[in-house]
Design a protein around this motif. Structure first.
Motif, PDB file in Angstrom:
ATOM      1  N   PRO A 264     -20.055  -8.075   8.379  1.00  0.00           N
ATOM      2  CA  PRO A 264     -19.351  -8.881   7.381  1.00  0.00           C
ATOM      3  C   PRO A 264     -17.894  -9.110   7.772  1.00  0.00           C
ATOM      4  CG  PRO A 264     -19.651  -6.644   6.582  1.00  0.00           C
ATOM      5  CD  PRO A 264     -20.385  -6.762   7.895  1.00  0.00           C
ATOM      6  N   VAL A 265     -17.394 -10.252   7.413  1.00  0.00           N
ATOM      7  CA  VAL A 265     -16.000 -10.590   7.667  1.00  0.00           C
ATOM      8  C   VAL A 265     -15.213 -10.307   6.396  1.00  0.00           C
ATOM      9  CG1 VAL A 265     -14.396 -12.445   8.213  1.00  0.00           C
ATOM     10  CG2 VAL A 265     -16.623 -12.356   9.337  1.00  0.00           C
ATOM     11  N   ILE A 266     -14.127  -9.566   6.547  1.00  0.00           N
ATOM     12  CA  ILE A 266     -13.299  -9.200   5.403  1.00  0.00           C
ATOM     13  C   ILE A 266     -11.897  -9.741   5.635  1.00  0.00           C
ATOM     14  CG2 ILE A 266     -12.346  -7.289   4.073  1.00  0.00           C
ATOM     15  CD1 ILE A 266     -14.725  -5.613   5.029  1.00  0.00           C
ATOM     16  N   ASN A 267     -11.383 -10.430   4.649  1.00  0.00           N
ATOM     17  CA  ASN A 267     -10.016 -10.943   4.734  1.00  0.00           C
ATOM     18  C   ASN A 267      -9.082  -9.930   4.076  1.00  0.00           C
ATOM     19  OD1 ASN A 267     -10.783 -13.354   5.952  1.00  0.00           O
ATOM     20  ND2 ASN A 267     -11.266 -14.284   3.983  1.00  0.00           N
ATOM     21  N   ILE A 268      -8.029  -9.578   4.788  1.00  0.00           N
ATOM     22  CA  ILE A 268      -7.060  -8.608   4.281  1.00  0.00           C
ATOM     23  C   ILE A 268      -5.662  -9.197   4.435  1.00  0.00           C
ATOM     24  CG2 ILE A 268      -6.105  -6.303   4.551  1.00  0.00           C
ATOM     25  CD1 ILE A 268      -8.728  -5.436   5.777  1.00  0.00           C
ATOM     26  N   LYS A 269      -4.864  -9.025   3.402  1.00  0.00           N
ATOM     27  CA  LYS A 269      -3.481  -9.509   3.468  1.00  0.00           C
ATOM     28  C   LYS A 269      -2.685  -8.633   4.429  1.00  0.00           C
ATOM     29  CE  LYS A 269      -2.819  -9.066  -0.905  1.00  0.00           C
ATOM     30  NZ  LYS A 269      -2.212  -8.988  -2.220  1.00  0.00           N
ATOM     31  N   ALA A 270      -1.687  -9.224   5.032  1.00  0.00           N
ATOM     32  CA  ALA A 270      -0.827  -8.489   5.963  1.00  0.00           C
ATOM     33  C   ALA A 270      -0.142  -7.320   5.260  1.00  0.00           C
ATOM     34  CB  ALA A 270       0.201  -9.417   6.582  1.00  0.00           C
ATOM     35  N   SER A 271       0.245  -7.513   4.008  1.00  0.00           N
ATOM     36  CA  SER A 271       0.902  -6.431   3.268  1.00  0.00           C
ATOM     37  C   SER A 271      -0.058  -5.260   3.045  1.00  0.00           C
ATOM     38  CB  SER A 271       1.430  -6.937   1.926  1.00  0.00           C
ATOM     39  OG  SER A 271       0.367  -7.416   1.117  1.00  0.00           O
ATOM     40  N   ASP A 272      -1.362  -5.556   2.866  1.00  0.00           N
ATOM     41  CA  ASP A 272      -2.350  -4.481   2.710  1.00  0.00           C
ATOM     42  C   ASP A 272      -2.521  -3.705   4.011  1.00  0.00           C
ATOM     43  OD1 ASP A 272      -2.768  -5.183   0.078  1.00  0.00           O
ATOM     44  OD2 ASP A 272      -4.564  -6.388   0.510  1.00  0.00           O
ATOM     45  N   VAL A 273      -2.496  -4.418   5.137  1.00  0.00           N
ATOM     46  CA  VAL A 273      -2.610  -3.759   6.439  1.00  0.00           C
ATOM     47  C   VAL A 273      -1.413  -2.840   6.660  1.00  0.00           C
ATOM     48  CG1 VAL A 273      -2.624  -4.128   8.932  1.00  0.00           C
ATOM     49  CG2 VAL A 273      -4.022  -5.574   7.465  1.00  0.00           C
ATOM     50  N   LEU A 274      -0.220  -3.340   6.344  1.00  0.00           N
ATOM     51  CA  LEU A 274       0.981  -2.514   6.497  1.00  0.00           C
ATOM     52  C   LEU A 274       0.925  -1.285   5.600  1.00  0.00           C
ATOM     53  CD1 LEU A 274       3.756  -5.245   6.747  1.00  0.00           C
ATOM     54  CD2 LEU A 274       2.863  -3.798   8.573  1.00  0.00           C
ATOM     55  N   HIS A 275       0.422  -1.462   4.388  1.00  0.00           N
ATOM     56  CA  HIS A 275       0.293  -0.331   3.463  1.00  0.00           C
ATOM     57  C   HIS A 275      -0.697   0.704   4.014  1.00  0.00           C
ATOM     58  CE1 HIS A 275       0.181   1.938  -0.238  1.00  0.00           C
ATOM     59  NE2 HIS A 275      -1.140   1.810  -0.255  1.00  0.00           N
ATOM     60  N   MET A 276      -1.833   0.242   4.539  1.00  0.00           N
ATOM     61  CA  MET A 276      -2.827   1.158   5.107  1.00  0.00           C
ATOM     62  C   MET A 276      -2.257   1.896   6.311  1.00  0.00           C
ATOM     63  SD  MET A 276      -6.536  -0.733   4.789  1.00  0.00           S
ATOM     64  CE  MET A 276      -6.062  -2.314   5.421  1.00  0.00           C
ATOM     65  N   LYS A 277      -1.520   1.184   7.163  1.00  0.00           N
ATOM     66  CA  LYS A 277      -0.907   1.826   8.324  1.00  0.00           C
ATOM     67  C   LYS A 277       0.120   2.864   7.904  1.00  0.00           C
ATOM     68  CE  LYS A 277       0.392  -0.873  11.748  1.00  0.00           C
ATOM     69  NZ  LYS A 277       0.903  -2.036  12.505  1.00  0.00           N
TER      70      LYS A 277
ATOM     71  N   ALA B  60      -1.755   5.903   6.472  1.00  0.00           N
ATOM     72  CA  ALA B  60      -2.407   6.674   7.540  1.00  0.00           C
ATOM     73  C   ALA B  60      -1.377   7.439   8.360  1.00  0.00           C
ATOM     74  CB  ALA B  60      -3.220   5.740   8.439  1.00  0.00           C
ATOM     75  N   THR B  61      -0.239   6.811   8.613  1.00  0.00           N
ATOM     76  CA  THR B  61       0.825   7.476   9.364  1.00  0.00           C
ATOM     77  C   THR B  61       1.351   8.684   8.603  1.00  0.00           C
ATOM     78  OG1 THR B  61       1.461   5.394  10.390  1.00  0.00           O
ATOM     79  CG2 THR B  61       3.103   7.139  10.410  1.00  0.00           C
ATOM     80  N   GLN B  62       1.553   8.525   7.294  1.00  0.00           N
ATOM     81  CA  GLN B  62       2.055   9.627   6.472  1.00  0.00           C
ATOM     82  C   GLN B  62       1.044  10.774   6.420  1.00  0.00           C
ATOM     83  OE1 GLN B  62       5.180   9.868   5.135  1.00  0.00           O
ATOM     84  NE2 GLN B  62       4.568  11.968   4.782  1.00  0.00           N
ATOM     85  N   GLU B  63      -0.228  10.449   6.268  1.00  0.00           N
ATOM     86  CA  GLU B  63      -1.263  11.483   6.233  1.00  0.00           C
ATOM     87  C   GLU B  63      -1.334  12.225   7.559  1.00  0.00           C
ATOM     88  OE1 GLU B  63      -4.980   9.794   4.979  1.00  0.00           O
ATOM     89  OE2 GLU B  63      -4.161   9.183   3.035  1.00  0.00           O
ATOM     90  N   ALA B  64      -1.239  11.490   8.666  1.00  0.00           N
ATOM     91  CA  ALA B  64      -1.273  12.128   9.994  1.00  0.00           C
ATOM     92  C   ALA B  64      -0.062  13.033  10.182  1.00  0.00           C
ATOM     93  CB  ALA B  64      -1.328  11.064  11.089  1.00  0.00           C
ATOM     94  N   ALA B  65       1.089  12.567   9.742  1.00  0.00           N
ATOM     95  CA  ALA B  65       2.308  13.383   9.861  1.00  0.00           C
ATOM     96  C   ALA B  65       2.196  14.645   8.995  1.00  0.00           C
ATOM     97  CB  ALA B  65       3.531  12.571   9.455  1.00  0.00           C
TER      98      ALA B  65
END
Length: 119
Positions: free
Chosen positions: A20-33, A36-41
């Motif tokens: 399936p193709v999923i459209n994601i806003k750039a702001s959502d991608v930045l939020h996920m990144k 994920a960065t905070q959780e890894a840290a």
């Protein structure tokens, strides 16, 4: 997966399913990144703190000797930390195990000020 790949999979008897193709806003991608960065840290910092504390808790008498088998305190400490980290990487010890053991045996609870725990 293109048409050629689907046909190959069909000939091999493998399931042919379009992804399936999923459209994601750039702001959502930045939020996920960012999340994920905070959780890894947080995980990395917990391990960097919990492993040495656990080693000191478990092996303090051994570490207090100036030299054992030609190794200094610092060398033995580093080896013990690396051994515990290796046990974590191999799945013998989990972050929850470290947290629970430190709390039950040493009375140390590692948490963040914002209320986010190490798990």
């Amino acid at each position: 997966m293109n048409r050629e790949e689907r046909r190959k999979r069909q000939k091999l008897g493998l399931p042919v399913k379009k992804e399936p193709v999923i459209n994601i806003k750039a702001s959502d991608v930045l939020h996920m990144k960012s999340r994920a960065t905070q959780e890894a840290a947080d995980r990395a910092f917990f391990l960097m703190l919990a492993i040495p504390v656990m080693v000191i808790h478990d092996k303090y008498p051994l570490l207090m000797r100036r030299e054992v088998n030609g190794q200094s305190r610092a060398e033995r400490f580093a080896d013990l930390c690396l051994n515990l980290y290796d046990s974590f990487n191999q799945g013998f010890v989990t972050m929850d195990d470290l947290s629970q053991c430190l709390w039950e045996e040493a009375g140390i609870k590692l948490t963040r000020k914002e209320g986010i725990t190490n798990g």
